[in-house]
Design an enzyme around this catalytic site. Structure first.
Site, PDB file in Angstrom:
ATOM      1  CE  LYS A 222      -3.055   2.253   3.331  1.00 17.02           C
ATOM      2  NZ  LYS A 222      -4.072   1.995   4.342  1.00 17.02           N
TER       3      LYS A 222
HETATM    4  C1  R5P Z   1      -2.389   4.634   7.501  1.00 22.32           C
HETATM    5  O1  R5P Z   1      -1.518   4.781   8.273  1.00 22.32           O
HETATM    6  C2  R5P Z   1      -3.768   4.695   7.929  1.00 22.32           C
HETATM    7  O2  R5P Z   1      -3.843   3.827   8.938  1.00 22.32           O
HETATM    8  C3  R5P Z   1      -4.769   4.387   6.843  1.00 22.32           C
HETATM    9  O3  R5P Z   1      -5.006   3.014   6.715  1.00 22.32           O
HETATM   10  C4  R5P Z   1      -4.348   4.882   5.507  1.00 22.32           C
HETATM   11  O4  R5P Z   1      -3.754   6.106   5.624  1.00 22.32           O
HETATM   12  C5  R5P Z   1      -5.469   4.873   4.503  1.00 22.32           C
HETATM   13  O5  R5P Z   1      -6.397   5.787   4.844  1.00 22.32           O
HETATM   14  P1  R5P Z   1      -6.520   7.176   4.080  1.00 22.32           P
HETATM   15  O6  R5P Z   1      -7.092   6.838   2.741  1.00 22.32           O
HETATM   16  O7  R5P Z   1      -7.439   7.959   4.929  1.00 22.32           O
HETATM   17  O8  R5P Z   1      -5.161   7.778   3.960  1.00 22.32           O
END
Ligand code: R5P
Length: 292
Positions: free
Chosen positions: A205
């Protein structure tokens, strides 16, 4: 129970018929054990090869984030519109009904909270793999801090999670963190995503950046993008559209879904981009039509 006597004789052996010879479709996963492949296959849509993961793990460092004040009220109505639920074990056990029929990606690490100046110090394992099995997790997410003070510690955590994940057949989602001082350049994301994959992550990710097609090409496992801070809905859909067009296999999106004016409509619009080849413009029109 099986009988010893009086059975119909077996005869249909398919002599001369080749086995189907199916190639496992998820990038870099052809040589994983059956259980790990089975879990990945639940996460990625077989038709599009992509996934919409809903990230709602923000509370693990941010506390009650806007839009996630009540996980028990906010998340269940979104479940039907996404492919995977990503959260902490505390969230799953307290707020997500175990009757949901969607795979779980467990947030597997703890990290410094937003109270600390430098959050990129690196955390550690928040759950072991036996607990992940108890939670019926299909994947286990490990936050990493490439190029930051927490690099060594978080890569050690990743390595141990990959070992345990291999033992139990649970794929590891390696997460590229971007701290205050960390770059958000193609050069950085090329390095960080490849580094996580080579250290054993089965899915990575990361964030979208210019030159993203080179980032996805150089990464031997599927990449999903985080959404980051809330953008206007049209812009968030453009980011998702570009990411998919440039080789991402989905999103692991949080704030741009649950902080949208209409989270359920936004989740579905993102799904149209990720699975149905909608352009960002078509997806935004779809969102506006659905919006309550
Ligand atoms: C990452 O550290 C967070 O825990 C989230 O899983 C990640 O940032 C994805 O969420 P967002 O789309 O709000 O950035």
């Amino acid at each position: 129970m099986a009988d010893k006597d009086g059975n119909v004789s077996a005869k249909d052996y398919g002599v001369g018929v080749e086995p189907p010879g199916e190639v496992f479709p998820i990038k870099g996963a052809q040589h994983l054990d059956w259980g790990a492949q089975h879990r990945l296959a639940q996460m990625f849509n077989p038709a599009s090869g992509n996934t919409v993961m809903l990230a709602f793990d923000h509370g693990y460092i941010m506390g009650p984030t806007s839009g996630l004040e009540r996980l028990d009220l906010v998340i269940p109505p979104l479940v039907e519109h996404v492919d995977v639920l990503m959260g902490t074990r505390g969230a799953m056990r307290t707020c997500i009904p175990p009757t949901v029929r969607k795979p779980i990606c467990l947030r597997g690490t703890y990290d410094a909270s937003v109270l600390f100046e430098d959050m990129s110090d690196g955390g550690g394992l928040a759950a072991d793999m036996v607990n992940a099995v108890r939670l019926d997790a299909c994947a286990f997410a490990v936050q990493t801090f490439v190029g930051a003070p927490g690099e060594r510690r978080s890569l050690e955590t990743l390595a141990r999670a990959v070992d345990a994940g291999s033992t139990y057949g649970i794929p590891i989602l390696g997460v590229v963190a971007v701290g205050k001082q960390m770059e958000r350049t193609e050069k950085f994301f090329l390095l960080a995503t490849r580094l996580l994959a080579e250290n054993g992550a089965n899915v990575v990710k990361t964030y979208y950046c210019d030159g993203f097609e080179r980032v996805t090409a150089a990464c031997p496992v599927p990449i999903v993008i985080a959404g980051g801070k809330k953008l206007p809905e049209a812009d968030a859909l453009t980011m998702a559209y570009r990411a998919i067009a440039e080789g991402a296999h989905g999103v692991d999106m949080g704030r741009n879904i649950f902080q949208a004016d209409d989270p359920a409509a936004m989740a579905q619009a993102v799904g149209k981009v990720v699975h149905d080849q909608y352009t960002d413009k078509q997806a935004f029109e779809f969102y506006q039509d659905l919006k309550a």
